[in-house]
Design a protein around this motif. Structure first.
Motif, short mmCIF file in Angstrom:
data_model
loop_
_atom_site.label_atom_id
_atom_site.label_comp_id
_atom_site.label_asym_id
_atom_site.label_seq_id
_atom_site.Cartn_x
_atom_site.Cartn_y
_atom_site.Cartn_z
N CYS A 1 9.67 0.00 -6.52
CA CYS A 1 8.18 0.39 -5.86
C CYS A 1 7.75 0.72 -6.77
O CYS A 1 6.08 0.41 -7.62
N TYR A 2 8.11 2.16 -7.59
CA TYR A 2 6.87 2.93 -8.48
C TYR A 2 6.49 2.61 -9.45
O TYR A 2 5.87 3.16 -9.77
N ASP A 3 7.64 1.57 -10.30
CA ASP A 3 7.59 0.90 -11.09
C ASP A 3 6.18 -0.13 -10.81
O ASP A 3 5.93 -0.97 -12.21
N TYR A 4 6.07 0.06 -10.74
CA TYR A 4 4.71 -1.24 -10.55
C TYR A 4 3.44 -0.97 -10.10
O TYR A 4 3.24 -0.09 -9.41
N VAL A 5 2.78 -1.76 -10.56
CA VAL A 5 0.75 -0.92 -10.40
C VAL A 5 -0.20 -2.20 -11.00
O VAL A 5 0.61 -3.79 -11.81
N ALA A 6 -1.42 -2.69 -9.97
CA ALA A 6 -2.42 -3.73 -10.68
C ALA A 6 -3.45 -3.03 -10.59
O ALA A 6 -3.78 -2.31 -9.77
N ASN A 7 -4.34 -4.21 -10.76
CA ASN A 7 -5.34 -4.07 -10.87
C ASN A 7 -5.95 -4.11 -9.73
O ASN A 7 -7.59 -4.95 -10.52
N TYR A 8 -5.88 -4.69 -9.69
CA TYR A 8 -6.49 -5.74 -8.41
C TYR A 8 -5.74 -5.74 -6.92
O TYR A 8 -4.60 -5.56 -7.13
N GLU A 9 -6.44 -5.22 -5.62
CA GLU A 9 -6.02 -5.08 -4.68
C GLU A 9 -5.47 -6.35 -4.49
O GLU A 9 -6.00 -7.23 -4.22
#
Length: 244
Positions: free
Chosen positions: A122-130
């Motif tokens: 999970c630490y590898d992922y980031v999103a630019n919208y909630e």
């Protein structure tokens, strides 16, 4: 930010009725380069009142009128209709405000992680919208993390950065087609020869100011014309001369 007025000194050939070139400072050059950093979606609302050329306006209107029934559940229309421009690291707080309603995301950009970002992949992922879905655990990504601008570059021996895109230590020459180069006496003489100017007395200098109205006109003309300065400023100069 308040609207900024920027000055240009035009060299006009009164015989051929055209602007040969303009002398400009850092503020105007920053504005020109700033245009290239804008998402296309920011152009259309600015230009609709003055008439759009081509079909981009039709695409914009289609999105406006399309029911959310046909859109992906997580899609917000505003991301397409009002995109934010990212000017990371260029010191946008000092850019001249010549285009209305163009918002920078450099200070408001947000990203989201999975609540379980400390475990597994999970630490590898980031999103630019909630509320994006984590590809690793399928949970909703709601933990907000903020984007941090890199520090502005500071020249050796300088206590602060100018910001923007170009340095302010020189005057710049802007051609009628918005080509930009450092100003010099030699380059000016070369251009007069190139334009075959025979009567120096026919040349006229005129200082003009740009506000938001001129900024939008410049944007529109830059998408349509190779004689931008002439198209935008010569009618205005003619009116001012007649009034005087």
């Amino acid at each position: 930010m308040e609207e900024t007025n920027v000055r240009l000194k035009l060299l006009i050939d009164t015989e051929s009725h055209r602007v040969l070139f303009a002398e400009a400072g850092k503020d105007f050059i920053d504005f020109l380069f700033h245009i290239l950093a804008l998402p296309v979606g920011t152009f259309i609302p600015l230009l609709k009142k003055q008439g759009m050329v081509g079909s981009l306006g039709s695409i914009y209107e289609s999105i406006e009128s399309l029911s959310t029934t046909y859109l992906q559940p997580k899609l917000n229309k505003e991301t397409l209709l009002k995109p934010k421009a990212n000017f990371s690291g260029c010191g946008t707080e000092v850019l001249p405000l010549l285009l209305p309603n163009v918002e920078s995301s450099s200070t408001s950009m947000k990203f989201y992680r999975c609540e379980r970002h400390y475990s597994g992949n999970c630490y590898d992922y980031v999103a630019n919208y909630e509320n994006a879905i984590c590809p690793s655990c399928q949970n909703v990504m709601t933990r907000e993390v903020r984007f941090v601008d890199p520090p502005s570059a500071v020249s050796t021996g300088s206590s602060s950065s100018e910001g923007g895109y170009v340095k302010g230590v020189v005057t710049y020459m802007v051609m009628d087609n918005l080509e930009v180069k450092p100003m010099s006496t030699i380059s000016s003489i070369t251009l007069l020869n190139k334009f075959d100017v025979k009567e120096i007395g026919a040349l006229e200098e005129k200082v003009v100011e740009l506000g938001m109205d001129e900024g939008v006109k410049l944007l529109k003309a830059s998408l349509q014309s190779k004689s931008v300065l002439t198209d935008v400023f010569l009618p205005k100069v003619k009116v001012e001369t007649e009034v005087q």
